[in-house]
Motif scaffolding. Sequence first.
Motif, PDB file in Angstrom:
ATOM      1  N   GLU A 209     -85.653 -69.931 -53.764  1.00 35.62           N
ATOM      2  CA  GLU A 209     -87.239 -68.813 -54.133  1.00 35.62           C
ATOM      3  C   GLU A 209     -86.346 -67.637 -54.069  1.00 35.62           C
ATOM      4  O   GLU A 209     -86.413 -67.000 -52.975  1.00 35.62           O
ATOM      5  N   ILE A 210     -86.080 -66.899 -55.578  1.00 40.31           N
ATOM      6  CA  ILE A 210     -86.075 -65.984 -55.726  1.00 40.31           C
ATOM      7  C   ILE A 210     -87.147 -64.883 -56.222  1.00 40.31           C
ATOM      8  O   ILE A 210     -87.546 -65.312 -57.098  1.00 40.31           O
TER       9      ILE A 210
ATOM     10  N   MET B  21     -72.601 -57.390 -53.528  1.00 42.17           N
ATOM     11  CA  MET B  21     -73.894 -57.743 -52.876  1.00 42.17           C
ATOM     12  C   MET B  21     -73.881 -57.132 -51.519  1.00 42.17           C
ATOM     13  O   MET B  21     -75.559 -56.844 -51.884  1.00 42.17           O
ATOM     14  N   LYS B  22     -73.705 -57.642 -51.047  1.00 43.48           N
ATOM     15  CA  LYS B  22     -73.195 -56.505 -49.549  1.00 43.48           C
ATOM     16  C   LYS B  22     -72.975 -55.272 -49.539  1.00 43.48           C
ATOM     17  O   LYS B  22     -73.999 -54.472 -49.623  1.00 43.48           O
TER      18      LYS B  22
ATOM     19  N   ASP C 106     -78.142 -65.645 -47.007  1.00 43.92           N
ATOM     20  CA  ASP C 106     -78.659 -64.571 -45.964  1.00 43.92           C
ATOM     21  C   ASP C 106     -78.833 -63.542 -47.060  1.00 43.92           C
ATOM     22  O   ASP C 106     -79.762 -62.517 -47.033  1.00 43.92           O
ATOM     23  N   LEU C 107     -78.451 -63.494 -48.525  1.00 43.46           N
ATOM     24  CA  LEU C 107     -78.575 -62.578 -49.341  1.00 43.46           C
ATOM     25  C   LEU C 107     -80.145 -62.805 -49.599  1.00 43.46           C
ATOM     26  O   LEU C 107     -81.117 -61.376 -50.106  1.00 43.46           O
ATOM     27  N   VAL C 108     -80.371 -63.523 -50.280  1.00 43.01           N
ATOM     28  CA  VAL C 108     -81.986 -63.683 -50.522  1.00 43.01           C
ATOM     29  C   VAL C 108     -83.006 -63.447 -49.444  1.00 43.01           C
ATOM     30  O   VAL C 108     -83.728 -62.629 -49.982  1.00 43.01           O
ATOM     31  N   LYS C 109     -82.386 -64.150 -48.229  1.00 43.38           N
ATOM     32  CA  LYS C 109     -83.776 -63.702 -47.425  1.00 43.38           C
ATOM     33  C   LYS C 109     -83.360 -62.194 -46.710  1.00 43.38           C
ATOM     34  O   LYS C 109     -85.010 -61.100 -47.001  1.00 43.38           O
ATOM     35  N   ASN C 110     -82.064 -61.573 -47.456  1.00 44.24           N
ATOM     36  CA  ASN C 110     -82.383 -59.790 -46.700  1.00 44.24           C
ATOM     37  C   ASN C 110     -82.603 -58.703 -48.968  1.00 44.24           C
ATOM     38  O   ASN C 110     -82.506 -57.528 -48.629  1.00 44.24           O
TER      39      ASN C 110
END
Length: 166
Positions: free
Chosen positions: A134-135, A165-166, A83-87
């Motif tokens: 992939e970041i 992070m959020k 979720d963190l990477v996607k956003n």
Amino acid sequence: MLTENYSEKIIDFLKAELQNEFDEKIIDKVFKALEIKIESNNKIVPIENYEKPRTKKYRTFENFNEPTGKLPIGKYVRKTLNDLVKNNLINRNEIERLQRGDYSKLTFDIQFPFLAKENSPYYERIRYWKNPYEINGEMYFVCSQWYEVPANNDRPYYEEWLRKMK
């Protein structure tokens, strides 16, 4: 090295070095116009001052296998990291810090860097999940060494970081 006294030593050293090439009056003029500021861009917390997050309740050996309604820590890390990477919630500075062993130990209480590139000296195939993330256009492997036992519970550390992070 960050004290004012040490800054003065550095300035004196620079002046002494420059005297071989420039006139003393010019050097004095330049140093009056310059502001030399030495500071750290990393917050360094001595180990003895670091406070680990408190857990609300450790499960005991007797009730350890009872379901808690939570995902196991490894699955939880993968799901929430997706979720963190996607956003795009992890900035470049944090990605750099996550590749350091000392930061990962203090932040997550894990023994290896949270992220490692395949060519990194820290990367050991058995310590990282096989599927990379992939970041920002680069491939990173995520540490797989997460534990949730009474003697070593990494969940509260990860959850604290996740909230930031959020």
